[in-house]
Design an enzyme around this catalytic site. Structure first.
Site, mmCIF file in Angstrom:
data_model
loop_
_atom_site.group_PDB
_atom_site.id
_atom_site.type_symbol
_atom_site.label_atom_id
_atom_site.label_comp_id
_atom_site.label_asym_id
_atom_site.label_seq_id
_atom_site.Cartn_x
_atom_site.Cartn_y
_atom_site.Cartn_z
ATOM 1 N N ASP A 1 0.730 -0.810 -0.296
ATOM 2 C CA ASP A 1 0.133 0.346 -0.155
ATOM 3 C C ASP A 1 0.535 1.181 -0.066
ATOM 4 O O ASP A 1 0.197 2.363 0.662
ATOM 5 C CB ASP A 1 -0.909 -0.201 0.861
ATOM 6 C CG ASP A 1 -2.244 -0.982 0.825
ATOM 7 O OD1 ASP A 1 -1.995 -1.979 0.263
ATOM 8 O OD2 ASP A 1 -2.874 -0.987 2.378
ATOM 9 N N LYS B 1 -6.849 -4.791 -2.951
ATOM 10 C CA LYS B 1 -7.047 -5.650 -2.483
ATOM 11 C C LYS B 1 -7.930 -4.878 -0.883
ATOM 12 O O LYS B 1 -7.569 -3.531 -0.983
ATOM 13 C CB LYS B 1 -6.424 -6.184 -0.702
ATOM 14 C CG LYS B 1 -5.198 -4.923 -0.170
ATOM 15 C CD LYS B 1 -3.986 -4.919 0.695
ATOM 16 C CE LYS B 1 -3.931 -4.722 1.208
ATOM 17 N NZ LYS B 1 -4.156 -3.600 2.338
ATOM 18 N N CYS C 1 -2.548 -2.503 7.382
ATOM 19 C CA CYS C 1 -1.446 -3.625 6.950
ATOM 20 C C CYS C 1 -0.926 -4.701 6.612
ATOM 21 O O CYS C 1 -0.887 -5.758 5.609
ATOM 22 C CB CYS C 1 -2.523 -2.744 5.288
ATOM 23 S SG CYS C 1 -4.405 -2.001 5.337
HETATM 24 C C1 C5J Z 1 -3.028 0.931 5.689
HETATM 25 C C2 C5J Z 1 -4.744 1.720 7.225
HETATM 26 N N1 C5J Z 1 -2.736 0.557 4.591
HETATM 27 N N2 C5J Z 1 -3.905 2.140 7.751
HETATM 28 N N3 C5J Z 1 -4.619 0.828 5.341
HETATM 29 O O1 C5J Z 1 -2.273 0.297 6.437
HETATM 30 O O2 C5J Z 1 -5.791 1.858 6.885
#
Ligand code: C5J
Length: 227
Positions: A24, A129, A162
């Protein structure tokens, strides 16, 4: 096999059976003016890991290793976004709302893209995802099995959300996982520190941790030994 010093003990992997998984690293989480900042977070904390991530990505590409990029991403009609996720809390912007970089966490929007410094190249996997974990409702496990992957090196954001979820999912599916400590970050430094500790505790109950310097040195030594 390549072995490097790691916590809680050395980590060994065969690059032919190992993938680098980058979680991400999207504009909306990393760049000023994006979704993360609109929620009141200091995105500079996350942006600080980009050079280390890039150094690892370049070294990994040089040895021909498999690269997986993930994006937290929903379909434009939000049919893959459970109401429980969309309605949780009281954010100023919800998933699907128009934000500073387009619709929040929606595929195809500018903010949903991976930052250009780490942009995917042809042949690398890009996994959209709908959840926090990279394995939930995605083809990732099947793709990795087809390629004979048994070991995963993790980088990305955020550590306790994540990244940790994906690493736990991977561990439960039988992968040996290593988290690169200086290539992951959280908007909450104390959460990162705790997540790193808990993953490597109890004899690597979720996986190992090491620094990018340790990994890069091991890759360089392995390449030199082949010459
Ligand atoms: C991720 C989030 N990518 N913190 N998303 O960790 O909401």
């Amino acid at each position: 096999m390549i072995e490097l010093p790691a916590n809680p003990f050395p980590y060994a992997f065969d690059p032919a059976h190992t993938a680098l998984v980058i979680i991400d690293m999207q504009r909306d989480f990393i760049e000023p003016g994006g979704f993360g900042e609109s929620l009141g977070n200091d995105v500079a904390l996350l942006a600080a890991i980009v050079p280390a991530c890039r150094a690892v990505l370049e070294a990994w590409r040089k040895i021909g290793g498999l690269v997986v990029h993930t994006r937290e991403s929903h379909k434009p009609d939000l049919s893959d976004c459970p109401p429980a996720k969309r309605n949780r809390g009281n954010p100023s912007l919800r998933i699907g709302d128009a934000g500073p970089m387009g619709r929040v966490l929606v595929a195809g929007e500018p903010g949903n893209e991976i930052i250009p410094e780490l942009g995917p190249r042809p042949g690398e996997f890009v996994i959209d995802k709908p959840g926090k974990g990279a394995f939930y409702a995605t083809p990732l496990h099947d793709l990795l099995k087809q390629d004979g992957i048994t070991h995963l090196l993790f980088m990305g954001v955020t550590t306790e959300v994540c990244v940790q979820t994906s690493m736990r999912e991977a561990n439960d599916r039988g992968y040996d996982c290593l988290l690169l400590e200086d290539c992951t970050e959280s908007y909450f430094p104390q959460f990162k520190a705790s997540a790193v500790e808990m993953m490597r505790a109890q004899g690597a109950i979720v996986g190992w941790t090491a620094t990018s310097t340790q990994l890069l040195a091991a890759l360089a030594a392995a390449t030199a030994a082949q010459r």
